[in-house]
Design a protein around this motif. Structure first.
Motif, PDB file in Angstrom:
ATOM      1  N   GLY A 132      27.330  12.658  82.589  1.00 49.85           N
ATOM      2  CA  GLY A 132      27.410  13.202  83.766  1.00 49.85           C
ATOM      3  C   GLY A 132      27.399  14.570  84.141  1.00 49.85           C
ATOM      4  N   GLY A 133      26.817  15.313  83.070  1.00 50.98           N
ATOM      5  CA  GLY A 133      26.708  16.892  83.151  1.00 50.98           C
ATOM      6  C   GLY A 133      25.959  17.478  84.417  1.00 50.98           C
ATOM      7  N   SER A 134      26.182  18.589  84.650  1.00 52.21           N
ATOM      8  CA  SER A 134      25.371  19.301  85.849  1.00 52.21           C
ATOM      9  C   SER A 134      24.224  20.174  85.216  1.00 52.21           C
ATOM     10  CB  SER A 134      26.399  20.143  86.744  1.00 52.21           C
ATOM     11  OG  SER A 134      26.990  20.993  85.740  1.00 52.21           O
ATOM     12  N   ARG A 135      23.803  19.849  84.143  1.00 55.96           N
ATOM     13  CA  ARG A 135      22.589  20.717  83.539  1.00 55.96           C
ATOM     14  C   ARG A 135      21.565  19.650  83.352  1.00 55.96           C
ATOM     15  NH1 ARG A 135      23.181  21.104  77.492  1.00 55.96           N
ATOM     16  NH2 ARG A 135      24.561  19.522  77.038  1.00 55.96           N
ATOM     17  N   VAL A 136      20.296  20.279  83.244  1.00 52.11           N
ATOM     18  CA  VAL A 136      19.199  19.547  83.055  1.00 52.11           C
ATOM     19  C   VAL A 136      18.696  20.153  81.653  1.00 52.11           C
ATOM     20  CG1 VAL A 136      16.749  18.959  83.817  1.00 52.11           C
ATOM     21  CG2 VAL A 136      18.511  19.143  85.532  1.00 52.11           C
ATOM     22  N   VAL A 137      18.371  19.350  80.702  1.00 52.04           N
ATOM     23  CA  VAL A 137      18.035  19.792  79.549  1.00 52.04           C
ATOM     24  C   VAL A 137      16.460  19.790  79.386  1.00 52.04           C
ATOM     25  CG1 VAL A 137      18.199  19.578  76.823  1.00 52.04           C
ATOM     26  CG2 VAL A 137      20.084  19.096  78.320  1.00 52.04           C
ATOM     27  N   MET A 138      15.769  20.813  79.167  1.00 51.65           N
ATOM     28  CA  MET A 138      14.313  21.174  78.921  1.00 51.65           C
ATOM     29  C   MET A 138      13.890  21.844  77.643  1.00 51.65           C
ATOM     30  SD  MET A 138      13.647  22.175  83.019  1.00 51.65           S
ATOM     31  CE  MET A 138      12.031  21.505  82.972  1.00 51.65           C
ATOM     32  N   ALA A 139      12.651  21.849  77.579  1.00 54.52           N
ATOM     33  CA  ALA A 139      11.969  22.484  76.482  1.00 54.52           C
ATOM     34  C   ALA A 139      10.777  23.393  76.783  1.00 54.52           C
ATOM     35  CB  ALA A 139      11.534  21.340  75.295  1.00 54.52           C
ATOM     36  N   ASP A 140      10.638  24.391  76.159  1.00 56.71           N
ATOM     37  CA  ASP A 140       9.532  25.394  76.486  1.00 56.71           C
ATOM     38  C   ASP A 140       8.493  24.746  75.740  1.00 56.71           C
ATOM     39  OD1 ASP A 140       9.501  26.413  73.825  1.00 56.71           O
ATOM     40  OD2 ASP A 140      10.609  28.169  74.360  1.00 56.71           O
ATOM     41  N   PRO A 141       7.324  25.568  76.116  1.00 58.24           N
ATOM     42  CA  PRO A 141       5.927  25.017  75.327  1.00 58.24           C
ATOM     43  C   PRO A 141       5.913  24.822  73.913  1.00 58.24           C
ATOM     44  CG  PRO A 141       5.450  26.542  77.148  1.00 58.24           C
ATOM     45  CD  PRO A 141       7.052  26.547  76.650  1.00 58.24           C
ATOM     46  N   ASP A 142       7.029  25.417  73.220  1.00 61.48           N
ATOM     47  CA  ASP A 142       7.037  25.139  71.582  1.00 61.48           C
ATOM     48  C   ASP A 142       8.024  24.314  71.135  1.00 61.48           C
ATOM     49  OD1 ASP A 142       5.117  27.198  70.818  1.00 61.48           O
ATOM     50  OD2 ASP A 142       6.022  29.008  70.461  1.00 61.48           O
ATOM     51  N   GLY A 143       8.785  23.864  72.134  1.00 61.24           N
ATOM     52  CA  GLY A 143       9.737  22.824  72.059  1.00 61.24           C
ATOM     53  C   GLY A 143      11.188  23.383  71.813  1.00 61.24           C
ATOM     54  N   ASN A 144      11.511  24.615  72.336  1.00 66.50           N
ATOM     55  CA  ASN A 144      12.707  25.124  72.296  1.00 66.50           C
ATOM     56  C   ASN A 144      13.639  24.549  73.140  1.00 66.50           C
ATOM     57  OD1 ASN A 144      12.067  26.722  69.792  1.00 66.50           O
ATOM     58  ND2 ASN A 144      10.618  27.854  71.112  1.00 66.50           N
ATOM     59  N   GLU A 145      14.789  24.173  72.970  1.00 63.62           N
ATOM     60  CA  GLU A 145      15.589  23.601  74.087  1.00 63.62           C
ATOM     61  C   GLU A 145      16.175  24.660  75.041  1.00 63.62           C
ATOM     62  OE1 GLU A 145      16.274  23.100  70.908  1.00 63.62           O
ATOM     63  OE2 GLU A 145      15.560  21.233  70.480  1.00 63.62           O
ATOM     64  N   PHE A 146      16.268  24.369  76.134  1.00 60.79           N
ATOM     65  CA  PHE A 146      17.127  25.335  77.214  1.00 60.79           C
ATOM     66  C   PHE A 146      17.597  24.469  78.336  1.00 60.79           C
ATOM     67  CE2 PHE A 146      12.662  25.481  78.824  1.00 60.79           C
ATOM     68  CZ  PHE A 146      13.015  25.562  80.284  1.00 60.79           C
ATOM     69  N   CYS A 147      18.406  25.124  79.071  1.00 61.31           N
ATOM     70  CA  CYS A 147      19.372  24.062  80.363  1.00 61.31           C
ATOM     71  C   CYS A 147      19.031  24.957  81.639  1.00 61.31           C
ATOM     72  CB  CYS A 147      20.546  23.923  79.956  1.00 61.31           C
ATOM     73  SG  CYS A 147      21.082  23.003  78.515  1.00 61.31           S
ATOM     74  N   VAL A 148      18.649  23.956  82.552  1.00 62.02           N
ATOM     75  CA  VAL A 148      18.764  24.523  83.830  1.00 62.02           C
ATOM     76  C   VAL A 148      20.261  24.002  84.503  1.00 62.02           C
ATOM     77  CG1 VAL A 148      17.622  24.618  86.209  1.00 62.02           C
ATOM     78  CG2 VAL A 148      16.305  24.542  84.032  1.00 62.02           C
ATOM     79  N   LEU A 149      20.845  25.137  84.874  1.00 58.28           N
ATOM     80  CA  LEU A 149      22.193  25.017  85.464  1.00 58.28           C
ATOM     81  C   LEU A 149      22.203  24.732  86.891  1.00 58.28           C
ATOM     82  CD1 LEU A 149      24.054  27.643  83.262  1.00 58.28           C
ATOM     83  CD2 LEU A 149      23.633  25.275  82.707  1.00 58.28           C
ATOM     84  N   THR A 150      23.123  24.328  87.400  1.00 53.64           N
ATOM     85  CA  THR A 150      23.273  24.371  88.918  1.00 53.64           C
ATOM     86  C   THR A 150      23.616  25.623  89.415  1.00 53.64           C
ATOM     87  OG1 THR A 150      25.867  23.976  88.705  1.00 53.64           O
ATOM     88  CG2 THR A 150      24.353  22.040  89.127  1.00 53.64           C
ATOM     89  N   PRO A 151      23.079  25.926  90.561  1.00 52.07           N
ATOM     90  CA  PRO A 151      23.051  27.488  91.232  1.00 52.07           C
ATOM     91  C   PRO A 151      24.666  28.006  91.430  1.00 52.07           C
ATOM     92  CG  PRO A 151      21.502  26.035  92.416  1.00 52.07           C
ATOM     93  CD  PRO A 151      22.393  25.132  91.530  1.00 52.07           C
ATOM     94  N   PRO A 152      24.829  28.931  91.120  1.00 54.87           N
ATOM     95  CA  PRO A 152      26.249  29.553  91.144  1.00 54.87           C
ATOM     96  C   PRO A 152      26.689  29.467  92.764  1.00 54.87           C
ATOM     97  CG  PRO A 152      24.847  31.285  91.032  1.00 54.87           C
ATOM     98  CD  PRO A 152      24.072  30.137  90.894  1.00 54.87           C
ATOM     99  N   ILE A 153      27.961  29.425  92.862  1.00 54.88           N
ATOM    100  CA  ILE A 153      28.342  29.368  94.413  1.00 54.88           C
ATOM    101  C   ILE A 153      28.676  30.818  94.948  1.00 54.88           C
ATOM    102  CG2 ILE A 153      30.335  28.491  95.981  1.00 54.88           C
ATOM    103  CD1 ILE A 153      30.634  26.113  93.785  1.00 54.88           C
ATOM    104  N   ALA A 154      28.187  31.062  95.949  1.00 53.74           N
ATOM    105  CA  ALA A 154      28.407  32.488  96.459  1.00 53.74           C
ATOM    106  C   ALA A 154      29.623  32.603  96.784  1.00 53.74           C
ATOM    107  CB  ALA A 154      27.328  32.758  97.824  1.00 53.74           C
TER     108      ALA A 154
END
Length: 114
Positions: free
Chosen positions: A92-114
């Motif tokens: 139920g996390g608020s991040r999307v786990v992705m990989a760059d073209p070399d397969g290195n993991e990174f996350c896209v977080l929810t946008p910050p609240i203003a």
């Protein structure tokens, strides 16, 4: 000024340049480097041959879209640049786990609240 030296192909340097909006400051002999337009250290990729991957990466980027932007739109933009979505149990996390073209993991977080 220092640099964060990474193992990676030229394509991953191009990907991160577009993903972050940072200009390429080096692109020669399959080696690439980017730097924030505001200065600071470079992130570099040394080109082939790549070291064999073993286990999870020790360095993991978390990207947050700008305030009021849409997380899914950012995921779609990164996929169009060459990233892939990694489906893992996020509990139920608020991040999307992705990989760059070399397969290195990174996350896209929810946008910050203003």
């Amino acid at each position: 000024m220092g640099a964060l030296a990474c193992d990676g192909l030229q394509e991953v340097g191009y990907f991160w340049s577009e993903a972050l909006g940072w200009p390429l400051v080096w692109d020669q002999d399959q080696e690439t480097a980017i730097r924030s337009p505001h200065g600071g250290p470079k992130i570099t990729w040394g080109g082939p041959p790549l070291m064999p991957k073993s286990g999870k990466n020790r360095l993991h980027f978390g990207l947050a879209p700008p305030v009021h932007d849409d997380q899914q739109a950012e995921v779609n933009r990164l996929v169009s640049l060459g990233a892939t979505r990694i489906d893992i149990d996020q509990r139920g996390g608020s991040r999307v786990v992705m990989a760059d073209p070399d397969g290195n993991e990174f996350c896209v977080l929810t946008p910050p609240i203003a």
